[in-house]
Design a protein around this motif. Structure first.
Motif, PDB file in Angstrom:
ATOM      1  N   TYR A 272       0.800  -1.224   0.000  1.00 31.06           N
ATOM      2  CA  TYR A 272       0.000   0.000   0.000  1.00 31.06           C
ATOM      3  C   TYR A 272       0.831   1.272   0.000  1.00 31.06           C
ATOM      4  O   TYR A 272       1.720   1.438   0.832  1.00 31.06           O
ATOM      5  N   ASN A 273       0.493   2.191  -0.925  1.00 30.96           N
ATOM      6  CA  ASN A 273       1.053   3.543  -0.909  1.00 30.96           C
ATOM      7  C   ASN A 273       0.057   4.481  -1.602  1.00 30.96           C
ATOM      8  O   ASN A 273      -1.026   4.043  -2.017  1.00 30.96           O
ATOM      9  N   GLY A 274       0.417   5.736  -1.719  1.00 33.41           N
ATOM     10  CA  GLY A 274      -0.501   6.714  -2.307  1.00 33.41           C
ATOM     11  C   GLY A 274      -0.903   6.364  -3.729  1.00 33.41           C
ATOM     12  O   GLY A 274      -2.074   6.505  -4.106  1.00 33.41           O
ATOM     13  N   ASP A 275       0.048   5.886  -4.506  1.00 23.41           N
ATOM     14  CA  ASP A 275      -0.260   5.548  -5.906  1.00 23.41           C
ATOM     15  C   ASP A 275      -1.156   4.312  -6.014  1.00 23.41           C
ATOM     16  O   ASP A 275      -2.078   4.277  -6.835  1.00 23.41           O
ATOM     17  N   THR A 276      -0.889   3.279  -5.195  1.00 24.95           N
ATOM     18  CA  THR A 276      -1.744   2.075  -5.300  1.00 24.95           C
ATOM     19  C   THR A 276      -3.165   2.397  -4.842  1.00 24.95           C
ATOM     20  O   THR A 276      -4.128   1.860  -5.375  1.00 24.95           O
ATOM     21  N   HIS A 277      -3.286   3.277  -3.836  1.00 28.75           N
ATOM     22  CA  HIS A 277      -4.620   3.656  -3.360  1.00 28.75           C
ATOM     23  C   HIS A 277      -5.424   4.286  -4.495  1.00 28.75           C
ATOM     24  O   HIS A 277      -6.536   3.852  -4.795  1.00 28.75           O
TER      25      HIS A 277
END
Ligand code: AAT
Length: 294
Positions: A272-277
């Motif tokens: 999980y990170n900002g881009d995957t979210h």
């Protein structure tokens, strides 16, 4: 490195009547029957320790983060300071482990039907729960989630910021926990910023199931956001949803998510990170079609 196919015993799972997938079985560690279901624990070449119920893949050491991180962090990061959560199912402790990464989390009630699942996790799946099953903030109930949500929690005046349905698929024993009536009972237990997080199934192989669950959620909640992740153990792209009347996981930019991850010092994120979210909410046209059939 060899790409040759091992011809030994396989663990298979059907995704529908015409498709499925398999993993090499490796070594059987334990199997048996509980009053509710049959279980197996394997040590597999691909994913290490692997846990099945009634012949369906539940979780594995090697890929559990694909499922648990997305089920938990998508809703939790959207909330300001999630403090109280309820997990229905999830006796392997993987969801509890992710919830405890949020420093504001003070209490997690975990309601698992089958005590044997918790025993198996304690004994064989430490890399799934990382000790969460023995965290002092965990309030473990061996009980039917349906009854807990309908009777026990309301009688105790409980309120939760997040309810997680970390349940077997909506066929068989868990079917009654995927109905409009049950979602409504869950909603009554939510705090103002509250949300429900659940998995929906495989849109490519189970499009009706995914569309049906979306309809039921939309009948109960005003903001229903489906998100999609490839889950290796389930052999497919898998749908999840965050349902709420107040919070919207699409309202956050990737930068804001990264800021919150850093501020909360979320540790050991393998997915999980900002881009995957942000990316998880992007729908190819066939998915839009599946979710809004004409
Ligand atoms: N964390 C990923 C693993 C699971 S396990 C689902 C759990 O739900 C099982 O331990 C099962 O015993 C529990 N369960 C089933 N019905 C109930 C109920 N009525 N009340 C409480 N717990 C219940 C999720 C796997 C997802 C599989 C996707 N194919």
């Amino acid at each position: 490195m060899s790409d040759s196919v091992e011809s030994g015993p396989r663990l298979t799972e059907a995704l529908n009547a015409h498709a499925g997938h398999y993993l090499s079985a490796g070594r059987l560690i334990e199997k048996g029957e509980t009053p509710y279901q049959s279980y197996e624990v394997w040590d597999t070449p691909q994913f290490g320790r692997l846990f099945r119920l009634d012949g369906y893949f539940m979780t594995s050491e090697g890929d559990e983060f694909f499922y648990h991180e997305n089920l938990i962090h998508v809703p939790c990061i959207t909330q300001d300071a999630p403090a109280r959560a309820l997990i229905i199912g999830g006796g392997d402790g993987g969801s509890a482990d992710e919830l405890f990464k949020h420093p504001s989390m003070t209490r997690v009630a975990l309601v698992e039907l089958d005590e044997k699942v918790v025993d198996i996790a304690r004994q064989h799946l430490p890399a799934v729960h990382n000790g969460a099953l023995d965290d002092p903030r965990l309030d473990l109930h061996i009980a039917d989630g349906l009854r807990y949500v309908r009777e026990t929690a309301p009688a105790a005046g409980e309120r939760f910021d997040l309810i997680v349905l970390d349940l077997t698929d909506p066929i068989g024993p868990a079917e009654a926990l995927y109905t409009e009536a049950f979602f409504t009972d869950c909603k009554r237990l939510l705090s103002h910023q509250g949300a429900l997080s659940l998995h929906l199934g495989a849109p490519i192989f189970q499009p009706e199931r995914v569309a049906d669950l979306m309809d039921r959620l939309l009948a109960v909640f005003t903001i229903v956001r489906p998100h999609f992740h490839y889950i290796p153990l389930y052999g497919s792209l898998w749908g999840m949803a965050c349902a709420s009347d107040h919070i919207d996981p699409l309202a956050l930019s990737a930068d804001e998510i990264e800021r919150r991850i850093a501020e909360r010092q979320l540790r050991q994120l393998q997915y999980y990170n900002g881009d995957t979210h942000r990316a998880a909410f992007a729908q190819p046209n066939y998915l839009r079609q599946c979710l809004n059939p004409q």
